[in-house]
Write a protein that holds these residues in place. Sequence first.
Motif, PDB file in Angstrom:
ATOM      1  N   THR A 189       3.654 -14.507   6.669  1.00 22.91           N
ATOM      2  CA  THR A 189       2.394 -14.817   7.339  1.00 22.91           C
ATOM      3  C   THR A 189       1.256 -14.886   6.325  1.00 22.91           C
ATOM      4  O   THR A 189       1.004 -13.936   5.594  1.00 22.91           O
ATOM      5  CB  THR A 189       2.071 -13.766   8.421  1.00 22.91           C
ATOM      6  OG1 THR A 189       3.126 -13.765   9.386  1.00 22.91           O
ATOM      7  CG2 THR A 189       0.755 -14.076   9.107  1.00 22.91           C
ATOM      8  N   ILE A 190       0.605 -16.044   6.296  1.00 24.83           N
ATOM      9  CA  ILE A 190      -0.562 -16.272   5.445  1.00 24.83           C
ATOM     10  C   ILE A 190      -1.634 -16.876   6.346  1.00 24.83           C
ATOM     11  O   ILE A 190      -1.390 -17.888   7.009  1.00 24.83           O
ATOM     12  CB  ILE A 190      -0.242 -17.226   4.273  1.00 24.83           C
ATOM     13  CG1 ILE A 190       0.880 -16.655   3.402  1.00 24.83           C
ATOM     14  CG2 ILE A 190      -1.491 -17.492   3.440  1.00 24.83           C
ATOM     15  CD1 ILE A 190       1.382 -17.614   2.330  1.00 24.83           C
ATOM     16  N   ASN A 191      -2.796 -16.245   6.384  1.00 26.84           N
ATOM     17  CA  ASN A 191      -3.890 -16.697   7.249  1.00 26.84           C
ATOM     18  C   ASN A 191      -3.441 -16.847   8.704  1.00 26.84           C
ATOM     19  O   ASN A 191      -3.768 -17.825   9.377  1.00 26.84           O
ATOM     20  CB  ASN A 191      -4.495 -18.006   6.735  1.00 26.84           C
ATOM     21  CG  ASN A 191      -5.120 -17.853   5.373  1.00 26.84           C
ATOM     22  OD1 ASN A 191      -5.694 -16.811   5.060  1.00 26.84           O
ATOM     23  ND2 ASN A 191      -5.000 -18.872   4.546  1.00 26.84           N
ATOM     24  N   GLY A 192      -2.637 -15.903   9.162  1.00 29.88           N
ATOM     25  CA  GLY A 192      -2.238 -15.856  10.563  1.00 29.88           C
ATOM     26  C   GLY A 192      -1.106 -16.776  10.967  1.00 29.88           C
ATOM     27  O   GLY A 192      -0.773 -16.849  12.144  1.00 29.88           O
ATOM     28  N   GLN A 193      -0.493 -17.483  10.025  1.00 27.16           N
ATOM     29  CA  GLN A 193       0.623 -18.355  10.399  1.00 27.16           C
ATOM     30  C   GLN A 193       1.721 -18.347   9.348  1.00 27.16           C
ATOM     31  O   GLN A 193       1.487 -18.031   8.188  1.00 27.16           O
ATOM     32  CB  GLN A 193       0.144 -19.777  10.658  1.00 27.16           C
ATOM     33  CG  GLN A 193      -0.405 -20.501   9.455  1.00 27.16           C
ATOM     34  CD  GLN A 193      -0.878 -21.904   9.810  1.00 27.16           C
ATOM     35  OE1 GLN A 193      -1.009 -22.264  10.968  1.00 27.16           O
ATOM     36  NE2 GLN A 193      -1.143 -22.702   8.814  1.00 27.16           N
ATOM     37  N   VAL A 194       2.924 -18.710   9.793  1.00 27.98           N
ATOM     38  CA  VAL A 194       4.075 -18.827   8.908  1.00 27.98           C
ATOM     39  C   VAL A 194       4.394 -20.308   8.766  1.00 27.98           C
ATOM     40  O   VAL A 194       4.476 -21.027   9.763  1.00 27.98           O
ATOM     41  CB  VAL A 194       5.311 -18.087   9.485  1.00 27.98           C
ATOM     42  CG1 VAL A 194       6.506 -18.236   8.569  1.00 27.98           C
ATOM     43  CG2 VAL A 194       4.997 -16.618   9.715  1.00 27.98           C
TER      44      VAL A 194
ATOM     45  N   PRO B 219      14.093 -17.921   8.826  1.00 28.14           N
ATOM     46  CA  PRO B 219      13.370 -17.308   9.938  1.00 28.14           C
ATOM     47  C   PRO B 219      14.026 -17.539  11.292  1.00 28.14           C
ATOM     48  O   PRO B 219      13.666 -16.905  12.273  1.00 28.14           O
ATOM     49  CB  PRO B 219      11.994 -17.969   9.878  1.00 28.14           C
ATOM     50  CG  PRO B 219      12.217 -19.243   9.170  1.00 28.14           C
ATOM     51  CD  PRO B 219      13.348 -19.001   8.212  1.00 28.14           C
ATOM     52  N   GLU B 220      15.011 -18.427  11.332  1.00 26.72           N
ATOM     53  CA  GLU B 220      15.724 -18.699  12.571  1.00 26.72           C
ATOM     54  C   GLU B 220      17.008 -17.875  12.689  1.00 26.72           C
ATOM     55  O   GLU B 220      17.708 -17.962  13.697  1.00 26.72           O
ATOM     56  CB  GLU B 220      16.033 -20.190  12.667  1.00 26.72           C
ATOM     57  CG  GLU B 220      14.760 -21.028  12.707  1.00 26.72           C
ATOM     58  CD  GLU B 220      14.996 -22.511  12.584  1.00 26.72           C
ATOM     59  OE1 GLU B 220      16.041 -22.911  12.013  1.00 26.72           O
ATOM     60  OE2 GLU B 220      14.147 -23.283  13.052  1.00 26.72           O
TER      61      GLU B 220
END
Length: 151
Positions: free
Chosen positions: A109-114, A81-82
């Motif tokens: 993204t799961i439940n609004g976060q990675v 992701p970087e």
Amino acid sequence: MRRILIVFILILIMVSDLPAQNRIVKFEEIKVLNQKTPKPIVVLIMTSWCKYCHAMKNTMTKDKNVSELLKEKFYTLFLNPEDKNDIFFAGRNFKHKAGLHELAKELGTINGQVSYPTITVLNVKNEIIYQHAGFLSPRAMFSILEKVSKN
């Protein structure tokens, strides 16, 4: 000459016992590969600094059962992701923005976060069919991949 032949035979025997190496593909290759042989895609979203990410990568590439299942039933990709490089995938161009690659955000993204590591499985239409955030043991990963491959 005889010694050389014996050494050569021993090397062949040792190499044949190694687990099959799973070919890691790039996002840009998926379209062509799926046209030839459609398979689901397993994406490991991982960073260079995450110890659990590297342990999961080792499971995917070195654990005999997991590696063979991935090689036979899936295409495997690793996504950092970087990474600052653009990635063209599924008809879209994804870029690195604000410290996070857009593709990692889309797939992880799961439940609004990675979080890292995250495993995401895509079907042949590039739709998310399974996600898991956090470390998976080799046994758990094999079990999940086996279930996903049968659906």
